[in-house]
Design a protein around this motif. Structure first.
Motif, short mmCIF file in Angstrom:
data_model
loop_
_atom_site.label_atom_id
_atom_site.label_comp_id
_atom_site.label_asym_id
_atom_site.label_seq_id
_atom_site.Cartn_x
_atom_site.Cartn_y
_atom_site.Cartn_z
N HIS A 33 0.95 -1.16 -0.02
CA HIS A 33 -0.03 -0.11 -0.08
C HIS A 33 0.86 1.22 0.05
CE1 HIS A 33 -2.97 2.89 1.29
NE2 HIS A 33 -2.27 3.25 2.35
N VAL A 34 1.88 1.34 0.95
CA VAL A 34 2.74 2.56 1.03
C VAL A 34 3.56 2.58 -0.42
CG1 VAL A 34 4.83 3.48 2.20
CG2 VAL A 34 3.04 2.26 3.25
N ARG A 46 2.59 1.73 -3.36
CA ARG A 46 1.64 2.26 -4.42
C ARG A 46 1.17 3.68 -4.13
NH1 ARG A 46 -1.22 -2.51 -3.03
NH2 ARG A 46 -2.68 -1.22 -1.96
N THR A 47 1.20 4.10 -2.73
CA THR A 47 0.75 5.30 -2.58
C THR A 47 2.04 6.30 -3.15
OG1 THR A 47 -0.42 4.74 -0.89
CG2 THR A 47 0.07 6.88 -0.60
N GLN A 48 3.08 5.97 -2.89
CA GLN A 48 4.35 6.60 -2.99
C GLN A 48 4.50 7.05 -4.55
OE1 GLN A 48 7.53 4.87 -0.93
NE2 GLN A 48 7.33 5.87 0.85
N ILE A 66 -5.80 4.62 -4.71
CA ILE A 66 -5.70 3.42 -3.82
C ILE A 66 -6.79 2.47 -4.01
CG2 ILE A 66 -6.48 3.49 -1.30
CD1 ILE A 66 -5.16 6.01 -0.75
#
Length: 73
Positions: free
Chosen positions: A63-64, A66-68, A73
């Motif tokens: 998740h982190v 992908r977010t970066q 999301i």
């Protein structure tokens, strides 16, 4: 310390070997040994907890990442 050892013995985590001296038992000398059987269940539970948290942390890492990268999301 004897209170703690008594609790460990009552729970079945340790066993007591009473030393024998010249055929008579000496109540002052006791050797406590861990019993491996109770730890089998504990290890199984720890394996489940570890697997759960490994999955959770890997999902969080993904998740982190992908977010970066700016992915939705």
């Amino acid at each position: 310390m004897s209170r703690h050892l008594r609790i460990l013995r009552a729970s079945g985590l340790v066993k007591v070997d009473v030393a024998e001296e010249q055929g008579e038992q000496d109540a002052r000398l006791r050797v406590y040994r861990l019993r491996p059987e109770p730890f089998v269940g504990l290890q199984a539970w720890l394996d489940q907890v570890q697997a759960f948290w490994t999955d959770q942390l890997e999902a969080f890492k993904a998740h982190v990442e992908r977010t970066q990268k700016g992915e939705p999301i």
